[in-house]
Design a protein around this motif. Structure first.
Motif: not given
Length: 414
Positions: A338-340, A366, A372, A380, A382, A384, A388
Motif C-alpha cells: 500500500q503506497y502514497d 492509499t 489492506s 503488508t 507500507e 509513505s 517504509y
C-alpha cells in the motif's frame, strides 16, 4: 464408512479450484520422484478401439459422438487402454517406460446419471514384470496418501488370477458368475452358501469359493489361511507372488498400510496379476484402484507387460475436506503493498522485484480506499512519504531500500 455423493458443482469458486490445483501438484511431485514423466491422450478416441478390446469399459457407459465424416468416436472413458496402445505401437524406450497423467475421463451410468466427468491422476509402468516393480507401485500409492496428510488409510491387495483359477473349475453361466461376484464383493456370507449349494460344483471347489470373502486382513494370517484352499500349482504360484510383494513392502517399512483381500474383484477384466485399491476415512469408495495387466497389449499385436493405478481426484478432494486437510488460510497474496502517490515509483518497482522472486503481490494506492488489513496476506508493506514499513509475523520493521526489504523478508520466513 460414510457414503460419498459426488459433487456435481466442483470448482465453483476460486478456493475450490486452488484446493484442486494444490492436490494435483502434490500428486505430480510425488510421481516425479519415482521417475515418472507426464503424458496425455486424446479427449476423443475411436469407438472401435474400445469396443474391440476384451474386458474394457462397459460399452453402454461410453459417451459417443459422430464426427463430420460419420465416424463414431467416444469421449475418453479410460486412460490405460490408449496409453497401452500408444506405448505398444510406438515401441518401448526409456522415455515411455514410466509415465503419469492427470486427465478427465467420461462415462455415463444409471447410478450417477448426472455425473459424466471425473478426473483421474495415475501412473503406468511398462516393460517390467517383477515383484519389485509391483511393490514399488503400491509404495508410490502409500507415499502419495501420506503426502496428502492421510493417516488412517489402507491399501487392499489381491490378485486377479486367484478367483479366476477357482472359477475355471466350474461350469458357471455368465449370469451365475455375475451373481457370485456380487455376493463376494459385498461379502454377503449369509447368501453365498445357499447360492453355491444349488450349483453343480465340486465340493472342495465350492468350499474354497465360499471361503474367499473371509480371506481378508493381516497378510501373514490370510496367506496361511489361503494355503488350505489351494487347488493347483497356478494358485500356489499366485499366492507366492503376493507373499513376495508383501515381503518387499515390509522391507520399505509400510506393512501396516496394507491388508490382503483375496475377494478383491475388479470390473476391468484386463487385469491379470496383482490388483489393489485404497480406502481413506470418510469415503465409502476406493480413492485409488490399479493392478497388473500383462496381456492387454497383446490385443495391439505384441506383448508388453504393465502395471498401474489411478487416483480419483474428486474423491480425494472430498476426503481432504472431510478430514480438514485442506489449506484453510484465506490469504489472497503473499504480500500486499500500500503506497502514497508521491512514492509510487519505489512501491511499484519493489512489487516488480518481489514478483521476480516468486512472491504473489497485490498493490493498492492509499487513495483507493482499500483496507489492506482486511484483504489477507502474509506480509503488508507500507510506502509513505515519511517511512517504509514491513508488517508481518506480529512485527513492524522499517527499511530504506529494496536490499533491506529483501533481507527482512528472508529473516521473517526463517
Amino acid at each position: 464408512m460414510q457414503r460419498y455423493v459426488m459433487d456435481n458443482n466442483k470448482n465453483t469458486n476460486v478456493k475450490d479450484f486452488q484446493i484442486r490445483d494444490e492436490l494435483i501438484n502434490s500428486l505430480k511431485n510425488r510421481f516425479t520422484t519415482y521417475g515418472y514423466k507426464q503424458v496425455r491422450t486424446s479427449t476423443f478416441e475411436s469407438y472401435d478401439m474400445y469396443s474391440n478390446i476384451i474386458g474394457t469399459v462397459n460399452k453402454d457407459e461410453m459417451i459417443k459422438v459422430i464426427d463430420s465424416s460419420g465416424k463414431v468416436l467416444v469421449l475418453r472413458p479410460d486412460v490405460t487402454i490408449p496409453l497401452n496402445r500408444m506405448t505398444t505401437l510406438n515401441g518401448l524406450n526409456e522415455d515411455n517406460q514410466r509415465v503419469f497423467y492427470v486427465l478427465d475421463v467420461f462415462r455415463q451410468s444409471n447410478e450417477q446419471a448426472d455425473q459424466k466427468e471425473s478426473t483421474q491422476a495415475g501412473v503406468e509402468c511398462f516393460g517390467d514384470q517383477s515383484a519389485e516393480t509391483d511393490a514399488e507401485i503400491i509404495m508410490m500409492a502409500i507415499h502419495t496418501l501420506k503426502d496428502l496428510g492421510f493417516r488412517n488409510f489402507k491399501i487392499e491387495i489381491g490378485h486377479a488370477g486367484f478367483f479366476k483359477e477357482l472359477i475355471q473349475q466350474t461350469n458357471l453361466t455368465s449370469n451365475e458368475l455375475d451373481a457370485l461376484q456380487s455376493l463376494i464383493h459385498s461379502k454377503n456370507l449369509i447368501e453365498i452358501e445357499p447360492f453355491l449349494t444349488q450349483l453343480d460344483i465340486d465340493e472342495n471347489v465350492r468350499k474354497a469359493i465360499q471361503s474367499i470373502p473371509m480371506l481378508y486382513g493381516n497378510p501373514e494370517i490370510v496367506t496361511e489361511q489361503a494355503k488350505s484352499i489351494i487347488q493347483n500349482e497356478s494358485m500356489q504360484s499366485i499366492l507366492q507372488s503376493l507373499i513376495d510383494i508383501y515381503e518387499l513392502i515390509k522391507a520399505y517399512g509400510e506393512e501396516n498400510s496394507v491388508v490382503l483381500n483375496l475377494g478383491l474383484i475388479n470390473n476391468m477384466n484386463y487385469y491379470s496379476g496383482v490388483i489393489f485399491q485404497g480406502f481413506v476415512d470418510s469415503v465409502g469408495k476406493p480413492v485409488l484402484m490399479g493392478g497388473r495387466y500383462d496381456h492387454l497389449s497383446e490385443q495391439f499385436g505384441q506383448p508388453n507387460p504393465a502395471i498401474g493405478f489411478a487416483f480419483e481426484v474428486d474423491l480425494l478432494i472430498h476426503a481432504l475436506k472431510q478430514q480438514g486437510l485442506t489449506n484453510n488460510q484465506s490469504t489472497v497474496a503473499d504480500i500486499i503493498i500500500q503506497y502514497d502517490k508521491d512514492v509510487q515509483i519505489e512501491a511499484l518497482r519493489s512489487a516488480y522485484l518481489l514478483r521476480d522472486y516468486g512472491y504473489q503481490v497485490l498493490t493498492y494506492s492509499t487513495n483507493s480506499n482499500k483496507n489492506s488489513s482486511n484483504l489477507g496476506s502474509k506480509f503488508t508493506i507500507e510506502f509513505s512519504s515519511e517511512t517504509y514499513l514491513l508488517h508481518g509475523q506480529g512485527t513492524k520493521q522499517a527499511f530504506s531500500n529494496q536490499e533491506e526489504l529483501m533481507s527482512l523478508l528472508q529473516k521473517e520466513e526463517l
